[in-house]
Write a protein that holds these residues in place. Structure first.
Motif, PDB file in Angstrom:
ATOM      1  N   ASP A  84       0.680  -1.308   0.152  1.00 52.15           N
ATOM      2  CA  ASP A  84      -0.010   0.051   0.016  1.00 52.15           C
ATOM      3  C   ASP A  84       0.969   1.173   0.115  1.00 52.15           C
ATOM      4  OD1 ASP A  84      -2.733   1.493   0.651  1.00 52.15           O
ATOM      5  OD2 ASP A  84      -1.253   2.045   2.107  1.00 52.15           O
ATOM      6  N   SER A  85       1.918   1.211   0.794  1.00 53.75           N
ATOM      7  CA  SER A  85       2.878   2.449   0.919  1.00 53.75           C
ATOM      8  C   SER A  85       3.455   2.685  -0.504  1.00 53.75           C
ATOM      9  CB  SER A  85       3.727   2.174   1.980  1.00 53.75           C
ATOM     10  OG  SER A  85       4.747   3.195   2.106  1.00 53.75           O
ATOM     11  N   VAL A  86       3.795   1.345  -1.116  1.00 57.00           N
ATOM     12  CA  VAL A  86       4.714   1.743  -2.547  1.00 57.00           C
ATOM     13  C   VAL A  86       3.683   2.230  -3.409  1.00 57.00           C
ATOM     14  CG1 VAL A  86       5.784   0.596  -4.410  1.00 57.00           C
ATOM     15  CG2 VAL A  86       6.349  -0.017  -2.082  1.00 57.00           C
ATOM     16  N   LEU A  87       2.287   1.587  -3.567  1.00 63.70           N
ATOM     17  CA  LEU A  87       1.494   2.295  -4.599  1.00 63.70           C
ATOM     18  C   LEU A  87       0.868   3.516  -4.251  1.00 63.70           C
ATOM     19  CD1 LEU A  87      -0.552  -0.924  -4.953  1.00 63.70           C
ATOM     20  CD2 LEU A  87       0.915  -0.087  -6.439  1.00 63.70           C
ATOM     21  N   PHE A  88       0.942   3.894  -2.842  1.00 60.83           N
ATOM     22  CA  PHE A  88       0.421   5.294  -2.526  1.00 60.83           C
ATOM     23  C   PHE A  88       1.442   6.365  -2.831  1.00 60.83           C
ATOM     24  CE2 PHE A  88      -0.558   8.758   0.976  1.00 60.83           C
ATOM     25  CZ  PHE A  88      -1.806   9.058   0.282  1.00 60.83           C
ATOM     26  N   GLU A 380       2.269  -1.888 -11.340  1.00 59.37           N
ATOM     27  CA  GLU A 380       1.441  -1.838 -10.271  1.00 59.37           C
ATOM     28  C   GLU A 380       1.555  -3.030  -9.388  1.00 59.37           C
ATOM     29  OE1 GLU A 380      -0.544   0.737  -9.559  1.00 59.37           O
ATOM     30  OE2 GLU A 380      -0.223   1.894 -11.174  1.00 59.37           O
ATOM     31  N   ASN A 381       2.124  -3.970  -9.851  1.00 59.30           N
ATOM     32  CA  ASN A 381       2.379  -5.351  -9.002  1.00 59.30           C
ATOM     33  C   ASN A 381       3.490  -5.175  -8.146  1.00 59.30           C
ATOM     34  OD1 ASN A 381      -0.135  -6.246 -10.355  1.00 59.30           O
ATOM     35  ND2 ASN A 381       1.320  -6.770 -12.147  1.00 59.30           N
ATOM     36  N   VAL A 382       3.204  -5.127  -7.087  1.00 62.47           N
ATOM     37  CA  VAL A 382       4.492  -4.909  -5.895  1.00 62.47           C
ATOM     38  C   VAL A 382       4.774  -6.269  -5.477  1.00 62.47           C
ATOM     39  CG1 VAL A 382       5.238  -3.928  -3.839  1.00 62.47           C
ATOM     40  CG2 VAL A 382       3.637  -2.761  -5.421  1.00 62.47           C
ATOM     41  N   LYS A 383       5.974  -6.968  -5.835  1.00 55.42           N
ATOM     42  CA  LYS A 383       6.357  -8.148  -5.431  1.00 55.42           C
ATOM     43  C   LYS A 383       7.036  -8.060  -4.160  1.00 55.42           C
ATOM     44  CE  LYS A 383       7.895  -9.518 -10.245  1.00 55.42           C
ATOM     45  NZ  LYS A 383       8.910  -9.925 -10.857  1.00 55.42           N
ATOM     46  N   PRO A 384       6.247  -9.001  -3.373  1.00 50.47           N
ATOM     47  CA  PRO A 384       6.695  -9.004  -1.798  1.00 50.47           C
ATOM     48  C   PRO A 384       8.447  -9.086  -1.629  1.00 50.47           C
ATOM     49  CG  PRO A 384       4.709 -10.286  -2.119  1.00 50.47           C
ATOM     50  CD  PRO A 384       5.486  -9.918  -3.369  1.00 50.47           C
ATOM     51  N   THR A 385       8.793  -8.475  -0.598  1.00 52.45           N
ATOM     52  CA  THR A 385      10.450  -8.645  -0.296  1.00 52.45           C
ATOM     53  C   THR A 385      10.441  -9.920   0.433  1.00 52.45           C
ATOM     54  OG1 THR A 385      10.599  -6.253  -0.306  1.00 52.45           O
ATOM     55  CG2 THR A 385      12.267  -7.427   1.107  1.00 52.45           C
TER      56      THR A 385
END
Length: 391
Positions: A84-88, A380-385
């Protein structure tokens, strides 16, 4: 038997209080992430810092242990928060890069009525942009594109590929001839169910309403149902509407359970897709391209036609490899009117404005008969660390 220290009402009130506090803290954290984005503009640092994210998760796991919280539980929660933080932050930076595209309300065309998967994707995508929608239902992909081309809609949302049934060829063919640009993407989990309007049994179902794509994605389970009459519809929403109108014990629709609620349908059987991990990738198209800031990861989509001789495509792909450009998609489609000639669609994880992409385009232009950029847009697809969790 020991008497409970608190009454059930007291416990529920405390849970509600804590939930409200959590929401307040999450909102506060989100605003701080915005301040982080502002500082990154000054330092030209990218939005994502995988090394810092990994250190953060490891520290949180240790703190969680001191509170008797499972490491996997902590990781799952903070993966969502980080996403959410990254997309925001990305949305904020994109607004700064494209001030002319700021719209509090957007007219969006999509396939099917409210509740279709394309409608769900539209709502999900624009909710992250904090943009209100004027929803414009369409009966065909061609109509979705046409409304944007003629200015009746600001954006169109189109499914492009599914992890189970593969590429959606009709959409690729439309991209070959449109002047629209791809300005965004979103991947939506697809959760297919058999939905009915009345109480019934699985063995009583003999007619199934569905869009062709969901039918293909659930083919293995449907095969186990025996001789089923398949009625194809223009969208999953239309299929649900039809079953809701019929109200018969022998008919069902394939669709999403939450969407089915809009039409008074209930799931008779859930999880019927061929693959458990079933996702559809959607693209967002508009009349004008967008600029993607170099601070966020970007994807560029292009189409090209190579010479009709051996090794032509390989030469083009070697350009990308030699420049260390990651290609995430290669799709071929026949060129209508030119037998045996193909158009290749290519997705690469690189910003169109970067020097390396400009060099690639220069080399590819020399090697191809035709080349066109369809769009550059944020990933838009944030791959989890990933972090190692001790068992």
């Amino acid at each position: 038997m020991t008497e409970p220290q608190y009454s059930l009402d007291d416990i529920r009130q405390n849970v509600t209080r804590i939930d409200n506090e959590l929401l307040k803290l999450l909102a506060e954290r989100r605003q701080l992430s915005l301040e982080v984005a502002k500082s990154k503009i000054q330092t030209a640092k990218p939005v994502r810092d995988q090394e810092r994210e990994q250190d953060l998760l490891l520290r949180l796991i240790e703190v969680g242990k001191s509170h008797q919280l499972d490491a996997q539980y902590v990781t799952q929660i903070f993966h969502t928060i980080i996403e959410d933080s990254v997309l925001f932050q990305q949305a904020y930076l994109q607004k700064l890069a494209n001030p002319d595209s700021l719209q509090p309300v957007a007219r969006v065309s999509f396939l099917g009525a409210k509740g279709s998967y394309s409608n769900l994707a539209s709502r999900s995508y624009f909710s992250k942009k904090q943009t209100k929608l004027v929803e414009m239902s369409c009966s065909t992909f061609r109509d979705v594109v046409s409304l944007v081309e003629t200015g009746q809609a600001d954006y169109g949302v189109l499914p492009i590929e599914n992890t189970s049934s593969g590429s959606i060829n009709e959409v690729y063919d439309l991209l070959q001839h449109t002047s629209l640009s791809i300005v965004g993407e979103i991947t939506l989990p697809i959760e297919h169910c058999l939905l009915t309007a009345v109480d019934t049994r699985l063995e009583d179902i003999d007619t199934l309403y569905s869009h062709p794509q969901p039918h293909q994605q659930c083919s293995e389970y449907l095969h186990t149902m025996g001789n089923i009459t398949q009625e194809y519809c223009s969208s999953t929403a239309e299929a649900m509407m039809k079953v809701a109108e019929l109200k018969l014990p022998n008919v069902a629709a394939i669709g999403n359970a939450s969407s089915g609620e809009l039409y008074g349908l209930t799931p008779l059987k859930s999880g019927i897709a061929n693959q458990q991990e079933n996702f559809t990738r959607f693209i967002v198209v508009a009349r004008k391209p967008v600029d993607v800031t170099s601070l966020i990861p970007a994807k560029t989509t292009l189409i090209m036609s190579t010479a009709q001789q051996a090794g032509s495509l390989v030469e083009c792909l070697l350009v990308l490899r030699n420049l260390n450009i990651n290609m995430t998609k290669l799709e071929s489609r026949p060129v209508i009117g030119n037998p045996w000639e193909e158009m290749f669609y290519v997705d690469v994880e690189v910003n169109l404005k970067s020097e390396v992409m400009q060099q690639a385009l220069e080399e590819l232009t020399r090697l191809t008969r035709f080349i066109k950029v369809l769009g550059c847009y944020p990933i838009e697809n944030v791959k989890p660390t990933e972090v190692e969790i001790e068992g």
